[in-house]
Design an enzyme around this catalytic site. Sequence first.
Site, short mmCIF file in Angstrom:
data_model
loop_
_atom_site.label_atom_id
_atom_site.label_comp_id
_atom_site.label_asym_id
_atom_site.label_seq_id
_atom_site.Cartn_x
_atom_site.Cartn_y
_atom_site.Cartn_z
N LYS A 1 67.48 2.74 -11.48
CA LYS A 1 66.75 3.86 -10.89
C LYS A 1 67.67 4.96 -10.36
CE LYS A 1 63.06 1.91 -12.13
NZ LYS A 1 62.36 2.45 -13.32
N HIS B 1 50.66 -1.22 -3.77
CA HIS B 1 51.54 -0.34 -4.56
C HIS B 1 51.24 -0.41 -6.05
CE1 HIS B 1 53.84 0.60 -1.03
NE2 HIS B 1 54.03 -0.68 -0.80
N ARG C 1 57.72 3.46 -21.58
CA ARG C 1 56.77 2.62 -22.32
C ARG C 1 55.39 3.24 -22.20
NH1 ARG C 1 54.02 1.03 -17.83
NH2 ARG C 1 55.27 0.68 -15.99
#
Lengths: 505, 505, 164, 164
Positions: A120, A239, A296
């Site tokens: 990330k 989340h 994706r």
Amino acid sequence: MVESRFRKILIANRGEIAVRIIRACRELGLGTVAVYSEADRSAPHVALADEAYPVGPPPSRDSYLRQDRIIEVARRSGAQAIHPGYGFLAENAGFARACEEAGIVFIGPRSETIALMGEKTSARRLAVKAGVPIVPGTLEPLGDPSRIRSEALRIGFPLMLKAAAGGGGKGLRLVATAEELESAAARARSEAKSAFGDDSIYLEKAIERPRHIEIQVLADQHGNAVHLFERECSIQRRHQKVIEESPSPVVTPELRERMGSLAVALVQTAGYVNAGTLEFLVDADLNPYFLEMNTRLQVEHPVTEMVTGEDLVKLQIRIAQGEKLPFAQADLRQRGHAIECRVYAEDPDRGFLPSPGRIIALRLPGGPGIRDDSAVYEGYEVPIHYDPLISKLVAHGHDRNDALARMRRAVSEYKVLGIKTTIPFFARVLRHPDFLRGDFDTSFVEMALAETTGQADGRIEVALAAAAIRAFLDRRQAREPSAETPLLASGWRRRGWRETAGGRL
Amino acid sequence: MVESRFRKILIANRGEIAVRIIRACRELGLGTVAVYSEADRSAPHVALADEAYPVGPPPSRDSYLRQDRIIEVARRSGAQAIHPGYGFLAENAGFARACEEAGIVFIGPRSETIALMGEKTSARRLAVKAGVPIVPGTLEPLGDPSRIRSEALRIGFPLMLKAAAGGGGKGLRLVATAEELESAAARARSEAKSAFGDDSIYLEKAIERPRHIEIQVLADQHGNAVHLFERECSIQRRHQKVIEESPSPVVTPELRERMGSLAVALVQTAGYVNAGTLEFLVDADLNPYFLEMNTRLQVEHPVTEMVTGEDLVKLQIRIAQGEKLPFAQADLRQRGHAIECRVYAEDPDRGFLPSPGRIIALRLPGGPGIRDDSAVYEGYEVPIHYDPLISKLVAHGHDRNDALARMRRAVSEYKVLGIKTTIPFFARVLRHPDFLRGDFDTSFVEMALAETTGQADGRIEVALAAAAIRAFLDRRQAREPSAETPLLASGWRRRGWRETAGGRL
Amino acid sequence: MIFDATVAGRSYRVEVKASDARYVVSIDGRPLTVDWHPTGGVFASLIIDGQSQEVGVARGSGGYAVVLDDASLLVELAAGAAGAGSLAKKGSAGPAKVTAPMPGKIVRLLAEPGQLVAAGQGLVVMEAMKMENELPAPHAGRIKAIEVREGQAVETGALLVVME
Amino acid sequence: MIFDATVAGRSYRVEVKASDARYVVSIDGRPLTVDWHPTGGVFASLIIDGQSQEVGVARGSGGYAVVLDDASLLVELAAGAAGAGSLAKKGSAGPAKVTAPMPGKIVRLLAEPGQLVAAGQGLVVMEAMKMENELPAPHAGRIKAIEVREGQAVETGALLVVME
């Protein structure tokens, strides 16, 4: 620039997304190969595919994550390409590389791109390079507690701790004050370690009342990239998204244009190829901040398909075959409004507790503007081993109100017995005034659940009458067994007759 | 110019169209009142509506055609309007008038317009007045045999004889030569008499290899009228449509524009209000000839809804409330391609013989681009008294090939046991080279049926294996009854367990 | 278990054995290993050599109706004897019977007892689902008996007309 | 037939009588005339005074699950005695038992026998469908026994922890 016509595709996934991909392949005239774990012999994706092969015991790590077995099935069955769906191996750079090495096309980006976006902080650095605003915070993975502390003090509180090696809410911690930092960081690193095998984290300033808005992109092997507008994904529990829509009620034409251009810039800087999604937080002043990129297909891709009229799975396959994008940015339009409700096998009245088990009865909604991407049938046993998503219910309408009205109508038609689902929860959300106004952020679900509990009283009477009549019929039937012996597969028929007769006594 | 907000609507119909209308009402927030015959107590439209009332015995004339009872139910339940659907009372000027007199809004045109268009020669005269080309023939209803003969000789052979008092293929006769005229006219008049109570007929020149193409229109009470492009309806059996699509594979932009303008001209000349459809024959040189106008919703309306993104039923209701059309002609666009297959309870292998009965098992298709407007469920008994249409299956795609691919995929997913349906027939048509090329006329079905018979051989083996294993399980179960007594409504569960156990022996 | 099976006009000898979690189905001596798993109600997933199919199988009048993708087949099954050649051939001799192909109502009789009719000539008009259907004579011959009257409601298979 | 019914935490006395083609259902003495007709499987169409509802009713563990439009209710039914006041009240005294609310796997034990825990304190972590769920103590007290071990698979209703 692989240019190769596929004839057969292996789908390295299960559930509704495997069904979705098989349908796209069938419409393209391509053969389909399913793989399944021992728990999934009776799953719909197995029945729907042209070929199906077992790949191991129920736990994902022994079956759907077994790269070696899946590639072996692809080889043996003669599939030219593997579609990973989402989850499982979809963002596994090692698997993409293994496919490349085996001479099988991985329907997704190159393995390097997956690795680049999967870490990330490297994605954050790439965004900075592409001129895309990110949430203020750190640009490198951190492990050293004193370094974490000094960076946190620099950024200020409240802030978010996130796992560097992966997304999806794992290892996520909101830290309100400096006092909480040390123990929160320890827990976040331990979660990151167990989820991704890597305990490094990074820090982001917490955005107040954030909305979660993402941009869908498509990029081919010839350097062409477009965006397909935004999806609003602020309705989340744990989340994870439960309701998504497009357009977002808050995105203005200017913000849409800006976020779309940022997304395309990042995609082109990364040399990205495939469908993909850039997640942004948008603050109360409508400033977008890039969060991460999913390399994706997304669960909520149907929302984009309904408003643009494009088929993202077919486009993924065509891109992987080396075809050029069949349209330019100017050809794309948003038409109407679409909304998706994720039907989970969970009990919304008990904190979304998982509710696997057998579906005793099922009534699916239909009619205008409704799309049901499900992977269950009456009599299906929802297994305990996998994600609880059983269906993506999507409504398309003229505008937001029309789409919401259709979704309310479809939700009221959707009936499941035997397991708990999120359907009654959607019925409540779709009538909540804040939701109807489009006035919500990522904390909506918790708030709405707390507010709206209890059942409408008129229904109690109907439920009592229905249960009592059924019990009455059950008991009478038990006392007066029919002469007909119920031996064969036509058991339902017997029941139907009996009840009818009962009703006429 | 009635301007009245409805709160509750009575649906004077049954089957899939009643379900379709109830869904539209629900999305508009309107209450719904169903009526049902004694044969329809368990029909889906009854279960779906907010209120439901019986109106008589099974035969339509004793229930769904009982104007007095239906108006009485509307009064008693407080419905402000009646939607007639199609068939039954939808084009009955007397019923529209009775509603008007009872102070209930009939969702359709004024009764005079229904009468004007219902008498087919007055519709032809109106078309001439509006400058719309008609098939050459007579403009007045004829009864006198010598007059019929002299007009026939003037027009020339081959020609068509048609009932003046109504449409739908009743009383229709193709006459190839003068010798056949006398007896054909006698039969046509006798059929017209029994179908419409009026034996007058009119004559039309026969068009060679005609295509049946129709234009959808909408007109409000304020003088605004638009067309929503064409539907291609040439795939027919027994002069009734089985497959419809939009756009038509042969209609050019110029022809579309021309037919649309002609339709709007006729609508405005007639002072028409409501949704409506103008049927045209189009000859091999792409000349359109007006045939007749249907002053109601059409079975195939979903095809238009899919390509335009509009909801015709909601628009009918809004027009009946006195609202203005919410768009102008220039706002309307065709997007992609849509196709509808009418799933009938009929046996295509035996000349489309009716196949009423109980649906033992049902698997409905889903996924992207598929709309299923059905009115059946597993266990439902399709009654012998009414139209055999059980579902309208609609596919929408990027272009014609994409829509056809989706329809093929959906048809292969659609499984019905217990009754015969037209589904296997669609599977054949959707692979027929002439159909794929768009090269067909109204004689296609007869021709295609004659060509394609017989089952693929690979399936025989699978069918044999499946039947033999089921019989094996049935017999074993009969010999070894389980200890558990199958008393309750959970009969299906018992069966599921047994078979699983059987498979593991 | 051995069955004599007829499907699409051809006859087969079919043997079924349960073997581990599979079935071995031999069709005229050719064995298939079938992995069969129920998928709700009358549906089942069959995997044969990796090839997957979902079928619906329901016992009805006249045999097992099997619905596959895009097709529907009727399989007639009879418990087979151990030896070969034991198939009971369907008699095609004797008086022809015209039966109702569907439930419905007799609208009109087009012939009467004693009448000579041509093959294909209409004998009875039945109505169901708003459609009238003419039932034709299966071959030329003389009408022996009419077993229904106009207006009568009949079920599928009801005897309508007997021909000599 | 008389039932003692509990739904959404309230108890009712419900009597059912078949009457012509209808049922008369009295709820705490208030009669409803119910036109009930099966609509496939466990579904039925109910018309009460012209108001139409489709419900699914299935007997499961703990009672009848009733699914209506937008809602799902569990109705517990017990055969009622003829007189009033015969409802067996649920005992809330005695040792509290923590049972598995779903099938799944025991991931971690967070308490041990003899330990004092606060109300809401986590006792057991279960996993199902890729999610871990912490099961809390229903009230403050001492753990009497732990009936499962880590890694064990359990069904819904399995006894996990007994509190004093």
